[in-house]
Structure formats: C-alpha cells, structure tokens
Design an enzyme around this catalytic site. Structure first.
Site, short mmCIF file in Angstrom:
data_model
loop_
_atom_site.label_atom_id
_atom_site.label_comp_id
_atom_site.label_asym_id
_atom_site.label_seq_id
_atom_site.Cartn_x
_atom_site.Cartn_y
_atom_site.Cartn_z
N ASP A 144 -43.58 -42.63 -91.83
CA ASP A 144 -42.66 -42.40 -92.62
C ASP A 144 -41.59 -43.42 -92.87
O ASP A 144 -41.33 -43.40 -94.06
CB ASP A 144 -42.03 -40.91 -92.19
CG ASP A 144 -41.86 -41.21 -90.73
OD1 ASP A 144 -41.79 -42.33 -90.16
OD2 ASP A 144 -40.89 -40.28 -90.26
N ASP A 151 -45.47 -27.92 -86.51
CA ASP A 151 -43.97 -27.50 -85.89
C ASP A 151 -43.39 -27.21 -87.46
O ASP A 151 -41.96 -26.87 -87.23
CB ASP A 151 -43.21 -28.24 -85.29
CG ASP A 151 -42.93 -29.61 -86.01
OD1 ASP A 151 -43.62 -29.91 -87.11
OD2 ASP A 151 -41.94 -30.54 -85.65
N SER A 159 -39.99 -37.91 -80.82
CA SER A 159 -38.69 -38.07 -81.07
C SER A 159 -37.51 -37.77 -80.13
O SER A 159 -36.47 -38.00 -80.26
CB SER A 159 -38.25 -37.72 -82.68
OG SER A 159 -38.13 -36.28 -82.61
#
Length: 445
Positions: free
Chosen positions: A289, A211, A320
């Site tokens: 992350d 993305d 998310s």
C-alpha cells in the site's frame, strides 16, 4: 459464421433436449392408483417449476451465445497461406469491453487469512449486495487456517472460495524478519488479483479485506462511481475510505459528498484490469500500500473518496499489531444512511470540473490561525482555511486538530493538491498550502 451457427444450433439443441427428456419422463411413468393422485399432482407441479427454472437458464445461455457471436463476428480471422495445412483458428474472445457501465460485473475480492471473524464481513456483503450476478463475492484465503476456511465454506455457493497455494515463509533481509507478515500479504494480493483478472478475466474488481464492515450503500456507491473511473484517466481508483473520517470530523448531513484525493486510501477500493496490467510486473515484495503511494506508481493520478466512509475496520488483530487502530481507526464513522448515488450527477468529480469549483472555494475561505480554531473563535466566518507553509507546520496543525499527521511521499492523508478538508467543532476547515502550490515534496515523508 460457422462458429456462430454451430453455437446457436448447440444452444437450441440443448434447449429442445431438456424438454424432450422431461416429456419422456412424464409419458413413461406407469399409471398410479387413485390414492397416489395427490402425490403425482405435486410431483408434476414440482417438475413444471423445475422446467420453468431451466427454461430461464436456457434463455440466458442463448442470450450469451448471441452476444458472444456478435463479438466473434466482428473479429477478423487471420488468413493462413494456402501452402499451410494448418487451419486458421480463433482465440477465445476477450470479455466484453466495459462500454456499458450500467451492466458491468464488479466482483468483490475479499482477502482473508486467519480471522474467523470474516463472517462479519461476509454477512454484510451478502446482505447489502443488490445482485449476486453483478457483484459476485470471491474470498481468497491465505494462511491455511482451518477455522477460517470452515467459516468461508459455510456460505456454500453464495461465495467463491479460492486458496493461495504457496504458504511457505519468504526469505527476507535480517532486519525485516519481524515484517514477514507484510511480505506474505503482498504475495497474497499479487496472486489473488492475478486470479481475478487473468483466470476469471474480470475487467474491474472491488477489493476488501476480511476485517472490513460495509455501509448499506457500499454497492450503490461503487456502481455510481465506476463510470468516472472509465471516463477520467486522471483517476486510478475509487475508495470507500476517508482516513480522517472520525465522527466528529465529518459532516454526516452531507453523506452524498465525494472528493478527489491524491492519497491512495485502500480499505475498500475499485480498480480496473488495465491498472493491474500496469502494476503486476513490478509488484513489490512487501508494503504494497505504501508502494502504491509512491510517485512512480501514482503518476499524478487521484482516487475518489467519500466524506463519510463506506467501510470501517474491526480488525485490531493483524500484522500491524493495532498500529493506528486505537488512536484513529476504531473511531471512523461508518455511513448508516443510504444515498442513491446512481441517481446523482457525479460529473463534478472529473478533474477539470473539480478544480474549477473546489480550488476557488478553498482559497476564497477566510484564513484563520490554529489558536482561533482551538479557541472556537470567529464562528461568524463559517467555512475557514488554515494555511501551512511546510512539512513541520502541516504536522503540527494536523496533530493539534486531531488529523492523521503522517505523509507518504509528501502526500497528506485524504489530501488533494495538498488540501485536507474536514470538520472541526462543527464547521468546515480546509488545511491548505499557499495558493501557488507547485507539487508534493517526497522528502516530507
């Protein structure tokens, strides 16, 4: 030497055989009528062009043989005791060491799942990359989504398409059931990076997700910053992303400006195989992350990040569920001006030089109050500093000024030694701790 000679002979034999077959084909053709002369001429021209292309391939093959034979020649063959009948053998040579960054191959690993809009990402990667040989694109797909797979396949040989084989659900604690997607992402990253570094044996890689859209100088930026990553062991990544890179908070006139940051940005980042060797054995089951941002992984190392982002995300859909997207991410300014980074001197980003220049600049800036910034007062001061004293004051100032206010293991987004640099109402502001700052406090998270 036998290995070297046999490889050179093999390459030469392949070269001669190809051209012998071409001549045999031409000699063995029956005479054609005059009316077929034009067609024969066209075919001879086509064959000559094919031969020229193959000649270039064979020359490259011979160059590779020569290069690897030099490497093999420097390797010591283990001595086998005379009593043993097992002949000594050489293991396959490792990839050439990354001593010449100008010739290094930097593959782009694209992590994909079920977004058919990966086409937008791939189109820009293929449009802007200066060399298919230096920047091969590898798309690693999870999820088994047929429509996305068809989009990736439509690029043919322009990209390599690999598929994460384990699509099963992952057993997770009951309280983490809604986070199943984060577990699958971590599993996919581990598998894909393992393929790049262990199977394909690349020595470095640029990681993006499906993305992300890239800037025109994305490849130029990574190519120029790569030698820093090799030379400065206090760096562990090069990132294309500025977490506070909203258009009104960056100086687009300084698109060539780069920073060190203690915060792992991700979202288009370059790492070395040596770092993967370090991280892989302890890779987390989820939330990879944020795990990278923990002191145990960061180990006081920094990344390089730009003033103006070289990536932007267009993916509101995801695990998310759009967290931060509507408030921050969709407003990130993507650089639209090509900066010739490879022609610039980036040595100022090495740790010693950077701290000699950046820290005095920050603490020489006059201090102002947040109310003065918000009221656009004291404009005559130019660059200014806003000092925070603890977690609560940092978060209050960040929120008041439109910065991302979350901290990970005590590190602010885009911060270096606690300092966050940004533009507010047209002037440079440093949100900074006191000059006697001694380190991050993980309890601030």
């Amino acid at each position: 030497m036998l290995k070297k000679s046999s490889l050179v002979l093999w390459g030469a034999a392949l070269f001669i055989a190809w051209h012998g077959l071409l001549l045999l084909f031409l000699w063995s053709r029956p005479p054609s009528p005059a009316t077929d002369g034009a067609r024969l001429t066209a075919e001879v021209i086509r064959l000559a062009q094919d031969a020229e292309t193959e000649l270039e391939r064979q020359k490259e093959l011979l160059r590779q043989i020569h290069r690897y034979s030099q490497l093999w020649g420097r390797r010591r063959v283990p001595i086998t005791p005379k009593s043993s009948q097992i002949p000594p053998r050489l293991s396959p040579p490792p990839p050439p060491p990354l001593t010449d960054a100008a010739d290094a191959v930097l593959p782009v690993l694209v992590l994909a799942c079920d977004r058919s809009t990966v086409r937008r990402c791939l189109d820009k990667l293929l449009r802007y990359r200066p060399s298919a040989q230096r920047f091969p694109v590898i798309v690693s797909q999870d999820c088994g989504h047929a429509e996305t797979a068809a989009v990736i396949a439509s690029y043919g040989d322009a990209v390599a398409h690999i598929r994460q084989p384990d699509l099963s659900d992952i057993p997770v604690p009951a309280e983490h059931r809604k986070f199943q997607g984060y577990y699958k992402i971590a599993r996919h990253y581990r598998w894909a990076l393992g393929q790049v570094f262990h199977t394909f044996r690349y020595r470095a890689a640029i990681v993006v997700e499906d993305d992300l859209e890239i800037a025109p100088d994305f490849f130029e930026y990574f190519q120029a910053a790569f030698p820093l990553l090799l030379a400065d062991r206090s760096l562990w990544c090069i990132s294309a992303w500025n977490d506070n890179g909203k258009e009104q908070m960056v100086d687009v006139g300084q698109a060539d400006l780069l920073y060190r940051t203690d915060f792992f940005p991700g979202l288009g980042w370059l790492l070395l195989a040596e770092l993967w060797d370090e991280l892989e054995p302890k890779w987390p089951r989820a939330f990879w992350d944020d795990w990278m941002r923990q002191p145990e992984q960061r180990r006081d190392r920094s990344c390089v990040r730009p003033e103006v982002s070289r990536t932007m995300t267009f993916g509101r859909k995801g695990v998310s569920h759009g967290q931060f997207f509507d408030q921050y991410l969709k407003f990130i300014k993507l650089n639209d001006r090509f900066v010739p980074f490879t022609q610039l001197d980036l040595s100022y980003l090495k740790k010693e030089e950077y701290e000699r220049s950046f820290l005095p600049k920050v603490y020489a800036a006059p201090e102002v109050k947040v109310e003065e910034l918000q009221g656009n007062r004291r404009r005559e001061l130019g660059t200014v500093r806003l000092q925070y004293s603890g977690r609560d004051s940092f978060k209050a100032f960040a929120k008041a000024l439109g910065l991302m206010d979350d901290l990970k293991s005590g590190v602010p987004r885009a911060g270096y030694r606690g300092i966050v640099s940004f533009i507010y109402r047209g002037r440079r502001v440093y949100l900074a701790p006191p000059s006697d700052w001694t380190g991050y406090d993980p309890s601030w998270s």
